[in-house]
Scaffold this active site. Structure first.
Site, mmCIF file in Angstrom:
data_model
loop_
_atom_site.group_PDB
_atom_site.id
_atom_site.type_symbol
_atom_site.label_atom_id
_atom_site.label_comp_id
_atom_site.label_asym_id
_atom_site.label_seq_id
_atom_site.Cartn_x
_atom_site.Cartn_y
_atom_site.Cartn_z
ATOM 1 N N HIS A 1 -4.177 1.287 7.603
ATOM 2 C CA HIS A 1 -2.843 1.902 7.578
ATOM 3 C C HIS A 1 -2.816 3.095 6.611
ATOM 4 C CE1 HIS A 1 1.716 1.449 7.778
ATOM 5 N NE2 HIS A 1 1.563 2.198 6.699
ATOM 6 N N GLU A 2 -3.370 2.898 5.411
ATOM 7 C CA GLU A 2 -3.315 3.976 4.401
ATOM 8 C C GLU A 2 -4.235 5.129 4.778
ATOM 9 O OE1 GLU A 2 -0.806 3.674 2.690
ATOM 10 O OE2 GLU A 2 -0.564 1.522 2.948
ATOM 11 N N GLN B 1 2.925 10.070 1.223
ATOM 12 C CA GLN B 1 4.222 9.381 1.281
ATOM 13 C C GLN B 1 5.098 9.707 0.072
ATOM 14 O OE1 GLN B 1 2.436 5.318 2.241
ATOM 15 N NE2 GLN B 1 4.371 5.232 3.355
ATOM 16 N N GLY C 1 0.834 -1.193 0.000
ATOM 17 C CA GLY C 1 0.000 0.000 0.000
ATOM 18 C C GLY C 1 0.866 1.240 0.000
ATOM 19 N N HIS D 1 -2.543 7.234 7.234
ATOM 20 C CA HIS D 1 -1.597 8.144 6.572
ATOM 21 C C HIS D 1 -2.311 9.411 6.107
ATOM 22 C CE1 HIS D 1 2.357 6.350 6.265
ATOM 23 N NE2 HIS D 1 1.895 5.211 5.775
ATOM 24 N N CYS E 1 5.960 0.032 7.494
ATOM 25 C CA CYS E 1 5.598 1.220 6.718
ATOM 26 C C CYS E 1 6.762 1.584 5.809
ATOM 27 C CB CYS E 1 5.289 2.379 7.665
ATOM 28 S SG CYS E 1 4.842 3.902 6.803
ATOM 29 N N LEU E 2 6.477 1.865 4.553
ATOM 30 C CA LEU E 2 7.537 2.226 3.605
ATOM 31 C C LEU E 2 8.231 3.523 4.015
ATOM 32 C CD1 LEU E 2 5.731 1.310 0.264
ATOM 33 C CD2 LEU E 2 7.487 -0.007 1.467
#
Ligand code: CO
Length: 171
Positions: A134-135, A55, A50, A138, A92-93
């Site tokens: 999660h997204e 991000q 995702g 963000h 998380c990226l």
């Protein structure tokens, strides 16, 4: 005019854009489509499951998820229903190299628009439910570490049996 997809740079946790609430999309135009295309390529390259627009430095309510070869593009997403609990590894990226066990709702229903502005609903359980939460976190300026009691709960990828996979399942 044809335009190849392009990788965008993923910002890391110290970038303040990750702490800002993103803005609602009102133009479902070519620049939104380019953003979504680039985000998909950037997420696959990372690799992750995702990615949220902030991000890659764009403060808009846009996210992409790809799980089991199913791509979901989310514009202006909202969780409209959630139930149950699950605890699993999450990464998380924007926080590369770390994972932690995070409690999340077991199932969520999300209302969103697609790239053309058409409204749809998606229900997720397990990893999809986790990625949706999660997204959307963000897009509200939240990170998964906000759900931890302490940053001591972060584990380096590779130092736990389960977290190698979780590192690959980052969002
Ligand atoms: Co993330």
């Amino acid at each position: 005019m044809l335009r190849a997809m392009a990788l965008r740079r993923i910002v890391t946790a110290e970038d303040p854009i990750l702490r800002e609430r993103t803005k609602k999309v009102s133009n479902f135009d070519a620049s939104l489509h380019r953003l979504l295309d680039d985000m998909l390529e950037t997420m696959r390259d990372a690799p992750g499951v995702g990615l949220a627009a902030n991000q890659v430095g764009v403060p808009l309510q846009v996210a992409v998820i790809e799980i089991d070869e199913r791509i979901t593009e989310l514009v202006n997403p909202r969780i409209v229903r959630s139930s149950g609990e699950q605890v699993d590894w999450e990464g998380c990226l924007s926080i590369p190299g770390y994972v932690a066990e995070v409690g999340r709702a077991a199932a969520v229903t999300v209302k969103a628009k697609d790239r053309r502005g058409r409204e749809f609903r998606i229900k997720g359980t397990e990893l999809l439910a986790r990625a949706l939460q999660h997204e959307i976190d963000h897009l509200n300026g939240a990170l998964y570490v906000d759900h931890l009691d302490s940053l001591d709960e972060l584990v380096r990828v590779g130092e736990h049996d389960a977290d190698e996979e979780a590192g690959e399942a980052a969002g």
